[in-house]
Write a protein that holds these residues in place. Sequence first.
Motif, short mmCIF file in Angstrom:
data_model
loop_
_atom_site.label_atom_id
_atom_site.label_comp_id
_atom_site.label_asym_id
_atom_site.label_seq_id
_atom_site.Cartn_x
_atom_site.Cartn_y
_atom_site.Cartn_z
N ASN A 252 -41.12 -58.04 1.44
CA ASN A 252 -42.16 -57.39 2.23
C ASN A 252 -43.52 -57.49 1.55
O ASN A 252 -44.55 -57.25 2.18
CB ASN A 252 -41.80 -55.93 2.49
CG ASN A 252 -40.59 -55.82 3.39
OD1 ASN A 252 -40.44 -56.58 4.35
ND2 ASN A 252 -39.72 -54.89 3.07
N ASP B 87 -43.39 -63.64 -0.38
CA ASP B 87 -42.34 -64.65 -0.26
C ASP B 87 -42.73 -65.80 -1.18
O ASP B 87 -43.76 -66.45 -0.96
CB ASP B 87 -42.23 -65.18 1.17
CG ASP B 87 -41.77 -64.14 2.17
OD1 ASP B 87 -41.15 -63.15 1.74
OD2 ASP B 87 -42.04 -64.31 3.37
N PRO C 111 -47.12 -61.15 3.33
CA PRO C 111 -47.06 -60.58 4.68
C PRO C 111 -48.06 -59.47 4.96
O PRO C 111 -48.64 -59.44 6.06
CB PRO C 111 -45.62 -60.07 4.80
CG PRO C 111 -44.84 -60.85 3.81
CD PRO C 111 -45.80 -61.13 2.68
N ASN D 151 -51.13 -61.34 5.57
CA ASN D 151 -50.91 -62.59 6.30
C ASN D 151 -51.72 -63.74 5.68
O ASN D 151 -52.38 -64.51 6.36
CB ASN D 151 -51.23 -62.43 7.79
CG ASN D 151 -50.74 -63.61 8.61
OD1 ASN D 151 -49.75 -64.26 8.26
ND2 ASN D 151 -51.43 -63.91 9.69
N ASN E 176 -43.27 -68.56 8.28
CA ASN E 176 -43.23 -67.22 7.67
C ASN E 176 -44.10 -66.24 8.43
O ASN E 176 -43.69 -65.12 8.71
CB ASN E 176 -43.71 -67.26 6.22
CG ASN E 176 -42.68 -67.74 5.23
OD1 ASN E 176 -43.00 -67.97 4.08
ND2 ASN E 176 -41.43 -67.88 5.64
N GLU F 4 -42.62 -65.44 11.82
CA GLU F 4 -41.42 -64.62 11.63
C GLU F 4 -41.79 -63.15 11.37
O GLU F 4 -41.05 -62.25 11.72
CB GLU F 4 -40.65 -65.18 10.43
CG GLU F 4 -39.27 -64.64 10.25
CD GLU F 4 -38.57 -65.35 9.09
OE1 GLU F 4 -39.04 -65.22 7.94
OE2 GLU F 4 -37.57 -66.04 9.35
N LYS F 5 -42.96 -62.93 10.77
CA LYS F 5 -43.43 -61.56 10.48
C LYS F 5 -44.27 -60.99 11.62
O LYS F 5 -44.89 -59.95 11.49
CB LYS F 5 -44.26 -61.54 9.19
CG LYS F 5 -43.53 -62.04 7.97
CD LYS F 5 -42.48 -61.08 7.48
CE LYS F 5 -41.89 -61.62 6.18
NZ LYS F 5 -40.83 -60.84 5.66
N HIS G 92 -46.93 -62.61 13.28
CA HIS G 92 -48.30 -63.14 13.40
C HIS G 92 -48.24 -64.44 14.21
O HIS G 92 -48.06 -65.52 13.66
CB HIS G 92 -48.90 -63.39 12.02
CG HIS G 92 -48.92 -62.18 11.15
ND1 HIS G 92 -49.84 -61.17 11.32
CD2 HIS G 92 -48.13 -61.80 10.12
CE1 HIS G 92 -49.62 -60.22 10.42
NE2 HIS G 92 -48.58 -60.57 9.68
N CYS H 95 -50.64 -68.18 9.75
CA CYS H 95 -51.21 -67.59 8.54
C CYS H 95 -52.73 -67.49 8.65
O CYS H 95 -53.39 -68.45 9.05
CB CYS H 95 -50.82 -68.47 7.36
SG CYS H 95 -51.02 -67.73 5.76
#
Length: 139
Positions: free
Chosen positions: A3, A6, A38, A41, A74, A77-78, A80, A84
Amino acid sequence: DPNICDLHVLLALALPGEHKGKRGHKYIMGGLVFEYYPPTNTALVTYIVVGQKWSNKGIGSDLLRRALTILDHNAKEKGHIAGCNAIFLEANFVEDGFETYQMSHDWLNRRGFRLVDFEYFQPPTYLKNPVAYSVCLTV
C-alpha cells in the motif's frame, strides 16, 4: 508494504544458447529497478543499466517500455484509470563527462523524459554516504 510502495526488478537475460557464462549460466544483459507509490500515484526509476557488450541494441528501451507498461497496470489496478501521474528518474550525468551526459540526456529525451530544472540533491543511500550533488531528476 504494497500500500506504500510496489518494488519491481526487471532483468534482460541473454537468449538460451547464446552468451552462456561459466557453468552454463545465462548472462544478464541489463536491468531496471523501479518503484510505484500508490498513495501519490507516482513512480521512480532508480536504476537502469545495460552491459557495454549489449549497448545500442535496444535493451534499455525494451526494459523501460516494459516498466512503463507495468506502472500503467499498477496504477489502473489501484483505481487510477488514467495511469500513473508522474514517473521520475534519477540520472547521474556528471561523473563520466559531458559526452556521456549528452548521450544519456538525449536517450531519455527521445523516450519522453524531461529534465526538471531545479536544484536537486539525491538523499544519501546509507548513513556514511554523502548527499549526491551530481544527480539530475527527470520526469
